[in-house]
Write an enzyme that holds these catalytic residues in place. Structure first.
Site, PDB file in Angstrom:
ATOM      1  N   GLU A  53      70.622  27.121  45.502  1.00 19.70           N
ATOM      2  CA  GLU A  53      70.313  25.843  46.139  1.00 19.70           C
ATOM      3  C   GLU A  53      71.208  24.671  45.727  1.00 19.70           C
ATOM      4  OE1 GLU A  53      67.906  25.279  48.540  1.00 19.70           O
ATOM      5  OE2 GLU A  53      67.827  27.468  48.594  1.00 19.70           O
ATOM      6  N   SER A 107      10.696  55.663  46.912  1.00 14.72           N
ATOM      7  CA  SER A 107      10.157  56.186  45.653  1.00 14.72           C
ATOM      8  C   SER A 107      10.735  55.506  44.421  1.00 14.72           C
ATOM      9  CB  SER A 107      10.413  57.691  45.568  1.00 14.72           C
ATOM     10  OG  SER A 107       9.739  58.369  46.606  1.00 14.72           O
TER      11      SER A 107
END
Length: 792
Positions: free
Chosen positions: A88, A461
């Site tokens: 850059e 159950s």
């Protein structure tokens, strides 16, 4: 003449320079006073998302518009800095905010190319634009950017400017800053990246959408090689280092959410809780929430739920393709049709959408979204054998849209299908309520309904132990003999409709001990127990375990779990048995920190032995655990014995017509509940029970979860005596020294077995006179215990 022309040209250039300088000066005079103040830079407060972690530091969720992870400049690896500068702004540490040489070079390049091919923005100018300006391409904006860059350079150090750039720049995939991008693209923090990976990230700022390696890897790779070349040219790296980096194979993460372990349901629970407390600020304030989850347990739970559902689907066969399309004969049109059919179908877990392009009796060929063609053959075809035959309406033909999975072996695939059934699992520490694993369904992205906390289902159950516990408080014992003969109940007793409860296996063998009844999950006995203690008493008693009586109508159907519970509620209730009788409230969020690490919130859990209230007698809890240990040794949960542990207790649960199946099991340090069913309740199918569908999920989790936990067991509390009884009648046998010795060592004695009772027996609240309590005088087998009418 030439001399005059040269003088005219020079005069023109000087004049233009003077005018340009004057105009620039005028523009600067007009623009500079209006430049924004730099508080946004000097007091930098990035919008950091909420992050959610396990107790041992694994990331499980992130919530915010922007993925960010701030990193200080002194923590940034040198290669990362050099890669950014090379890509850059190679003169970053030399210019004063505007690189004059760079501007001239760009101008010449653009003049030669005949267009704006190259820019001249420095890192400082990009910081100015990202924080204060728009991206519009106007002369005024460019002048403002240049002057703001110079202002920034006069106020901040180079390293501070680079730090701002590193943390603010957008890099695609909702990632802002290089630390967030490292986790997004590579699934690891910046400090763990290689030079090749640094260069890949450094290539993104120029055009994040264009060089996104998830979207276009070849283009991103070319940009990475350019960055590496610039690093070599600037002598940041040498030739061998450059060569190794160029050749390194890069693995880009494709997942939608970049996390360390899958726990989307938990992350959403945390998000909702914190949003209620702190509001919208959670999405930008950088809060860190630490949950009670354990990474290894959560991973095991997720895999166990997935495998349990996959096994269920295997048992019940292939349902067919998701849909079908026509495949044109023209190759280009054919590829367009395939791409169009797959573009809106996302992978679910590891099941990828594909279009069948060829079928023979021994081979299915399918094309994935990325144009890869996979072959399915051999044993993988057995599951879809009925769809391979030429039957009208049931043929797997080219154009069918299916799901495929990699088997883990090279180039081997199998056919799969999106499940219709759902499952859930939750685990917690019974001693403080910390939730250590939670999976609310098969796939959060497909259905966000959390079945652990939101699904009210019949427990079947698995609810029986709470009725049995109530019976112990009424004077029953594990040796109490209870009739197991057929039973008919009136509409009033059953809650609206006359009812004839049945045992699952049809057994009606006459009186059995209460311990045996729970071990075998005998429905007839459970109904008679509730009939004996009274539904209203039992309904009030279950409050102790955290159940809402309003969801358990006081009818005899309550004995078989006809009420409603959530898996999390059931886990807390079983925790009472596991911890010796204390009610401990489950909790999930342990701590919350702000972005600076200051503690904002900390859980104050109830803990056994400290502030947790006792809700049942420790003897009751121990006896119930003892009976449920028999369930996993000899009864409906015997499959759990494959884990090879003696410190497990639990209970299966299957509702009427197998609409819900459960397994609830625990050790002294861990409770886990597994459930399977359809969101819109319907039968899971014949032979589907808690032992068949839920217990394997529970085992799939508990196996890894208990791997490094030593066996503990439960110490028998004071106030319980061990008695040698006749297993057929529940009556006491004569005690002998050898009998007592063998009983304690083996659990049985010649001609009998050891049973345990409250020492003060019968308790004040014992059953009426004449009812068997499993001590000295049994009821004759021919006499109905609780019969079909009024007890004797």
């Amino acid at each position: 003449m030439f001399s005059k022309w040269w003088h005219y040209a020079l005069a023109l250039i000087v004049s233009l320079g003077v005018v340009g300088t004057a105009l620039a000066g005028l523009a600067a005079a007009l623009i500079y006073p209006n430049l924004p103040p730099l508080e946004a830079l000097t007091d930098y407060k990035p919008k950091l998302p909420l992050r959610v972690y396990t107790a041992d530091g694994a990331l499980i969720g992130e919530f915010g518009e922007e993925r960010r992870a701030f990193i200080a400049i002194d923590k940034v690896p040198i290669y990362m800095k050099q890669a950014i500068i090379a890509a850059e702004d190679e003169r970053f540490y030399e210019h004063g905010g505007v690189d004059t040489l760079g501007v001239l070079r760009a101008a010449v390049s653009n003049l030669v190319s005949g267009g704006a091919k190259e820019g001249a923005s420095t890192i400082t100018m990009q910081v100015a634009r990202n924080f204060f300006l728009s991206n519009e391409k106007t002369l005024t904006r460019k002048l403002s950017e240049a002057m703001l860059a110079m202002k920034i350079e006069h106020s901040l150090s180079k390293d501070k400017i680079l730090e701002l750039y590193l943390n603010q720049i957008y890099l695609g995939q909702r990632a802002y800053g290089f630390e967030a991008a490292a986790r997004t693209y590579f699934g690891k923090p910046m400090r763990e990246l290689s030079l090749a990976e640094f260069a890949m990230l450094a290539g993104l700022p120029k055009a994040p959408s264009r060089y996104n390696p998830v979207v276009n890897f070849p283009r991103a790779k070319a940009r990475q090689e350019y960055v590496l070349g610039r690093m070599r040219a600037l002598k940041f790296i040498d030739q061998p280092t450059w060569q190794a980096a160029v050749k390194q194979k890069l693995v880009i993460r494709q997942a939608r959410q970049q996390t360390d372990v899958s726990a989307d349901y938990v992350a959403e629970m945390v998000r909702q809780a914190l949003f209620e407390k702190y509001g919208e600020s959670i999405y930008s304030s950088g809060y860190k929430a630490v949950t009670t989850l354990r990474r290894a347990q959560q991973a095991a739970a997720d895999l166990a739920v997935w495998q349990g559902i996959a096994d269920y689907d295997q048992r019940h066969g292939y349902r067919g393709p998701e849909k079908e399309i026509s495949l044109p004969a023209d190759k280009a049109e054919r590829e367009t049709a395939i791409a169009s059919a797959l573009e809106d179908l996302a992978p679910v877990n590891d099941m990828q959408p594909a279009v069948v392009v060829g079928v023979t009796p021994k081979l299915i060929r399918a094309r994935l979204e990325n144009d890869t063609v996979v072959d399915i053959s051999g044993a993988s075809l057995k599951w879809v054998a009925n769809w391979m035959a030429e039957k009208k309406g049931r043929q797997l033909a080219p154009g069918a849209i299916v799901r495929v999975q990699a088997t883990g072996k090279p180039q081997q695939w199998r056919l799969a299908q999106l499940p219709e059934v759902e499952a859930a699992l939750v685990a917690l520490n019974p001693n403080d309520g910390a939730i250590t694993a939670l999976v609310g369904g098969f796939d959060f992205h497909r259905n966000k309904f959390n079945r652990v906390t939101q699904a009210w289902r019949q427990p079947g159950s698995s609810f029986k132990p709470f009725i049995y516990s109530a019976a112990l408080e009424k004077g029953y014992t594990p040796a109490t003999m209870i009739d197991n003969m057929p039973l008919t109940l009136s509409a009033e007793e059953a809650g609206g409709t006359a009812w004839e409860p049945q045992n699952y296996d049809g057994d009606t063998s006459g009186p059995v001990r209460m311990r045996t009844a729970l071990t075998k999950s005998l429905n007839l006995v459970s109904v008679r127990i509730l009939q004996g203690i009274g539904p209203n008493y039992a309904r009030d008693y279950i409050r102790r375990f955290g159940f809402d009586p309003a969801r358990h109508p006081p009818y005899l159907t309550m004995a078989l779990g006809a009420g409603s519970v959530t898996p999390l509620q059931l886990a807390a209730a079983y925790g009472v048995f596991a911890n010796g009788g204390f009610s401990v409230k489950p909790y999930l969020i342990d701590k919350v920190y702000d972005k600076d690490g200051r503690l904002l919130m900390e859980a104050k859990p109830q803990t056994v032995g400290s502030n947790a209230p006792r809700v049942i007698d420790p003897r009751n809890a121990w006896l119930m655990t003892s009976m449920m240990q028999d369930v996993v040794r000899y009864g409906t949960g015997a499959r759990a014995g494959q884990l090879g542990r003696s410190d497990i207790a639990g209970k299966t649960g299957t509702t009427n017509d197998a609409r819900d199946t459960w397994f609830a099991g625990y050790t002294p340090g861990l409770v886990a509940i597994a459930w399977m069913g359809y969101d819109q309740p319907r039968s899971l199918g014949r032979h589907e029970t808690g032992a068949q569908s839920a217990l394997p999920i529970w085992m799939g989790f508990m196996g890894p979860a208990l791997k490094n936990m030593p066996q503990q067991g439960w110490t028998m509390p004071s106030g319980i005596i061990s008695v040698n009884i006749d297993p057929n009648t529940g009556t006491r046998l004569p005690d002998t020294l050898i009998g007592e010795f063998l009983g304690h060592v083996l659990g049985t004695t010649p001609g009998g077995m050891v049973e345990h009772f409250y020492q003060e027996f019968p308790p004040p609240d014992a059953p009426p006179a004449g009812w068997s309590t499993g001590t000295e005088t049994p009821v004759e087998p021919a006499t109905p215990m609780y019969g079909t009418g009024t007890p004797p």
